[in-house]
Design a protein around this motif. Structure first.
Motif, PDB file in Angstrom:
ATOM      1  N   GLN A  77      -1.169  -3.134   7.621  1.00 48.03           N
ATOM      2  CA  GLN A  77      -2.168  -2.838   6.735  1.00 48.03           C
ATOM      3  C   GLN A  77      -2.878  -1.621   6.584  1.00 48.03           C
ATOM      4  O   GLN A  77      -3.224  -1.123   5.483  1.00 48.03           O
ATOM      5  N   ALA A  78      -3.424  -1.401   7.904  1.00 46.45           N
ATOM      6  CA  ALA A  78      -4.262  -0.056   7.878  1.00 46.45           C
ATOM      7  C   ALA A  78      -3.428   1.179   7.840  1.00 46.45           C
ATOM      8  O   ALA A  78      -4.127   2.249   7.305  1.00 46.45           O
ATOM      9  N   ILE A  79      -2.180   1.165   7.820  1.00 45.38           N
ATOM     10  CA  ILE A  79      -1.233   2.329   7.321  1.00 45.38           C
ATOM     11  C   ILE A  79      -0.506   2.225   6.078  1.00 45.38           C
ATOM     12  O   ILE A  79       0.628   2.939   5.835  1.00 45.38           O
ATOM     13  N   GLY A  80      -0.639   1.280   5.290  1.00 54.27           N
ATOM     14  CA  GLY A  80      -0.152   1.262   3.937  1.00 54.27           C
ATOM     15  C   GLY A  80       1.063   0.168   3.889  1.00 54.27           C
ATOM     16  O   GLY A  80       1.811   0.402   2.871  1.00 54.27           O
ATOM     17  N   PHE A  81       1.174  -0.837   4.819  1.00 54.41           N
ATOM     18  CA  PHE A  81       2.296  -1.714   4.581  1.00 54.41           C
ATOM     19  C   PHE A  81       1.695  -3.016   4.629  1.00 54.41           C
ATOM     20  O   PHE A  81       0.593  -3.315   5.006  1.00 54.41           O
ATOM     21  N   SER A  82       2.508  -3.981   4.091  1.00 50.75           N
ATOM     22  CA  SER A  82       1.983  -5.540   4.101  1.00 50.75           C
ATOM     23  C   SER A  82       3.058  -6.482   3.907  1.00 50.75           C
ATOM     24  O   SER A  82       4.104  -6.266   4.075  1.00 50.75           O
ATOM     25  N   THR A  83       2.718  -7.694   3.842  1.00 50.40           N
ATOM     26  CA  THR A  83       3.819  -8.853   3.937  1.00 50.40           C
ATOM     27  C   THR A  83       4.435  -8.625   2.576  1.00 50.40           C
ATOM     28  O   THR A  83       4.171  -8.179   1.627  1.00 50.40           O
ATOM     29  N   GLN A  87       5.915  -1.226   2.230  1.00 51.94           N
ATOM     30  CA  GLN A  87       4.788  -0.271   1.572  1.00 51.94           C
ATOM     31  C   GLN A  87       4.032  -0.886   0.410  1.00 51.94           C
ATOM     32  O   GLN A  87       4.593  -1.752  -0.280  1.00 51.94           O
ATOM     33  N   ASP A  88       3.087  -0.792   0.596  1.00 54.74           N
ATOM     34  CA  ASP A  88       1.933  -1.655  -0.297  1.00 54.74           C
ATOM     35  C   ASP A  88       1.276  -0.909  -1.304  1.00 54.74           C
ATOM     36  O   ASP A  88       0.618  -1.298  -2.155  1.00 54.74           O
ATOM     37  N   PHE A  89       1.385   0.473  -1.354  1.00 53.49           N
ATOM     38  CA  PHE A  89       0.888   1.204  -2.491  1.00 53.49           C
ATOM     39  C   PHE A  89      -0.669   1.005  -2.650  1.00 53.49           C
ATOM     40  O   PHE A  89      -1.213   0.912  -3.750  1.00 53.49           O
ATOM     41  N   GLY A  90      -1.133   0.765  -1.504  1.00 58.12           N
ATOM     42  CA  GLY A  90      -2.660   0.787  -1.602  1.00 58.12           C
ATOM     43  C   GLY A  90      -3.372  -0.809  -1.942  1.00 58.12           C
ATOM     44  O   GLY A  90      -4.544  -0.922  -2.055  1.00 58.12           O
ATOM     45  N   ASN A  91      -2.435  -1.747  -2.105  1.00 59.85           N
ATOM     46  CA  ASN A  91      -2.882  -3.052  -2.475  1.00 59.85           C
ATOM     47  C   ASN A  91      -2.118  -3.882  -1.457  1.00 59.85           C
ATOM     48  O   ASN A  91      -0.880  -4.268  -1.998  1.00 59.85           O
ATOM     49  N   SER A  92      -2.707  -4.341  -0.389  1.00 57.01           N
ATOM     50  CA  SER A  92      -2.066  -5.186   0.537  1.00 57.01           C
ATOM     51  C   SER A  92      -1.875  -6.576  -0.066  1.00 57.01           C
ATOM     52  O   SER A  92      -0.942  -7.400   0.427  1.00 57.01           O
ATOM     53  N   ALA A  93      -2.299  -7.230  -1.165  1.00 54.68           N
ATOM     54  CA  ALA A  93      -2.098  -8.417  -1.810  1.00 54.68           C
ATOM     55  C   ALA A  93      -0.909  -8.288  -2.540  1.00 54.68           C
ATOM     56  O   ALA A  93       0.150  -9.280  -2.387  1.00 54.68           O
ATOM     57  N   LEU A  94      -0.712  -7.422  -3.390  1.00 53.95           N
ATOM     58  CA  LEU A  94       0.514  -7.534  -4.392  1.00 53.95           C
ATOM     59  C   LEU A  94       1.214  -6.061  -4.448  1.00 53.95           C
ATOM     60  O   LEU A  94       2.221  -6.067  -5.044  1.00 53.95           O
ATOM     61  N   GLY A  95       0.853  -5.178  -3.671  1.00 53.83           N
ATOM     62  CA  GLY A  95       1.525  -3.932  -3.694  1.00 53.83           C
ATOM     63  C   GLY A  95       2.918  -3.751  -3.282  1.00 53.83           C
ATOM     64  O   GLY A  95       3.871  -3.190  -3.812  1.00 53.83           O
ATOM     65  N   THR A  96       3.290  -5.076  -2.406  1.00 48.16           N
ATOM     66  CA  THR A  96       4.782  -4.897  -2.189  1.00 48.16           C
ATOM     67  C   THR A  96       5.712  -5.593  -3.143  1.00 48.16           C
ATOM     68  O   THR A  96       6.780  -5.257  -3.015  1.00 48.16           O
ATOM     69  N   CYS A  97       5.070  -5.922  -4.089  1.00 46.63           N
ATOM     70  CA  CYS A  97       5.848  -6.577  -5.423  1.00 46.63           C
ATOM     71  C   CYS A  97       6.115  -5.397  -5.917  1.00 46.63           C
ATOM     72  O   CYS A  97       7.439  -5.104  -6.540  1.00 46.63           O
ATOM     73  N   LEU A  98       5.448  -4.103  -6.073  1.00 53.87           N
ATOM     74  CA  LEU A  98       5.917  -2.798  -6.587  1.00 53.87           C
ATOM     75  C   LEU A  98       7.045  -2.204  -5.981  1.00 53.87           C
ATOM     76  O   LEU A  98       7.636  -1.782  -6.358  1.00 53.87           O
ATOM     77  N   GLU A  99       6.922  -2.374  -4.390  1.00 55.88           N
ATOM     78  CA  GLU A  99       7.849  -1.749  -3.780  1.00 55.88           C
ATOM     79  C   GLU A  99       9.076  -2.424  -3.747  1.00 55.88           C
ATOM     80  O   GLU A  99      10.182  -1.860  -3.815  1.00 55.88           O
ATOM     81  N   PHE A 151       6.651   6.941   7.694  1.00 60.06           N
ATOM     82  CA  PHE A 151       6.040   5.899   8.594  1.00 60.06           C
ATOM     83  C   PHE A 151       5.023   6.502   9.650  1.00 60.06           C
ATOM     84  O   PHE A 151       3.611   6.057   9.775  1.00 60.06           O
ATOM     85  N   VAL A 152       5.696   7.431  10.558  1.00 66.61           N
ATOM     86  CA  VAL A 152       4.833   8.013  11.481  1.00 66.61           C
ATOM     87  C   VAL A 152       3.706   8.845  11.031  1.00 66.61           C
ATOM     88  O   VAL A 152       2.605   8.871  11.645  1.00 66.61           O
ATOM     89  N   ALA A 153       3.834   9.436   9.815  1.00 65.08           N
ATOM     90  CA  ALA A 153       2.942  10.373   9.350  1.00 65.08           C
ATOM     91  C   ALA A 153       1.875   9.620   8.671  1.00 65.08           C
ATOM     92  O   ALA A 153       0.560   9.881   9.044  1.00 65.08           O
ATOM     93  N   SER A 154       1.995   8.430   8.454  1.00 62.92           N
ATOM     94  CA  SER A 154       0.882   7.472   7.865  1.00 62.92           C
ATOM     95  C   SER A 154       0.318   6.756   9.052  1.00 62.92           C
ATOM     96  O   SER A 154      -0.843   6.644   8.999  1.00 62.92           O
ATOM     97  N   ALA A 155       0.761   6.779  10.294  1.00 59.20           N
ATOM     98  CA  ALA A 155       0.330   5.961  11.302  1.00 59.20           C
ATOM     99  C   ALA A 155      -0.618   7.024  12.227  1.00 59.20           C
ATOM    100  O   ALA A 155      -1.653   6.419  12.787  1.00 59.20           O
ATOM    101  N   VAL A 156      -0.187   8.243  12.443  1.00 63.37           N
ATOM    102  CA  VAL A 156      -0.865   9.089  13.350  1.00 63.37           C
ATOM    103  C   VAL A 156      -2.175   9.483  13.136  1.00 63.37           C
ATOM    104  O   VAL A 156      -2.582   9.675  12.040  1.00 63.37           O
ATOM    105  N   GLY A 157      -3.167   9.499  14.145  1.00 63.17           N
ATOM    106  CA  GLY A 157      -4.439   9.757  13.784  1.00 63.17           C
ATOM    107  C   GLY A 157      -5.483   8.462  13.909  1.00 63.17           C
ATOM    108  O   GLY A 157      -5.002   7.396  14.388  1.00 63.17           O
TER     109      GLY A 157
END
Length: 220
Positions: A70-76, A106-118, A169-175
């Motif tokens: 969730q810190a890098i833009g993914f969720s359930t 990918q949750d597009f910035g919304n960990s609650a419902l963003g994966t519906c968009l994915e 994925f790696v680009a979103s995680a590094v740092g």
């Protein structure tokens, strides 16, 4: 060459069967496993990212990998609904083929419902497999990362989607990233030699470059 040497050294440390190992990972092939999961046997999808067993222990738990994701833009998955059968993998740790621990999108910035968009428009997603069997108990998380098409295309993998998914994925995680009050510092290292190059054995006949990215995630 590095991967072969690394895997050989790590596997050679297995002196206490079942004991937890303070190593990054063990090459699944050395224990009769594979760096391809079982997506559509005999074809598989590449386990193209590994979260190192030397990461902070809390990261390697089910709750920990979800918080990091969730810190890098993914969720359930959307509303907790999973369509399609889970994939399995043999990580050469003595557990044989085991179903994925979780699939995150990918949750597009919304960990609650963003994966519906994915699920609707497509995007990046990954499956998690944990190396924790009696003969290679590293705790490392092996990820099958790929970028997929939208629902109209039945979520097939985009062209070059395994490599593209890994790179994004790696680009979103590094740092430095954070979520729910937890701050992560992540470093990456690319390893060749664990996966083949090309399309042999790869699901959807999509070529891969053979690179696996090892992430070490440390809680600050």
């Amino acid at each position: 060459m590095f991967s072969n040497l690394l895997a050989g050294l790590l596997f050679g440390t297995l002196s206490v069967r079942g004991a937890a190992l303070s190593v990054a990972f063990v090459n699944p092939a050395l224990g009769g496993g594979s760096m391809l999961d079982l997506a559509a046997p005999p074809l598989g999808e590449p386990l193209n990212v590994i979260i190192s067993g030397l990461s902070s222990p809390a990261v390697l738990t089910d709750a920990g990998v979800l918080n990091f994701a969730q810190a890098i833009g993914f969720s359930t998955e959307c509303l907790g609904i999973h369509i399609g059968a889970p994939q399995s993998a043999n990580l050469g740790d003595g557990n044989g083929s085991v179903n994925q621990t979780v699939e995150l999108r990918q949750d597009f910035g919304n960990s609650a419902l963003g994966t519906c968009l994915e699920s609707l428009i497509g995007g990046n997603h990954f499956r998690v497999f944990r190396q924790n069997g009696p003969s290679a108990n590293t705790g490392a998380l092996f990820l099958a990362v790929s970028k997929e098409e939208d629902a109209e295309e039945n979520h097939t993998i985009v062209p070059d989607g395994y490599d593209v998914g890994r790179n994004e994925f790696v680009a979103s995680a590094v740092g430095t990233t954070s979520n729910n009050g937890v701050t992560y510092s992540t470093v990456a290292q690319n390893i060749s030699g664990l996966l083949p190059v090309g399309t042999a054995g790869i699901n959807h006949d999509i070529a891969i470059d053979g690179i696996v990215t090892l992430l070490t995630v440390t809680i600050q």
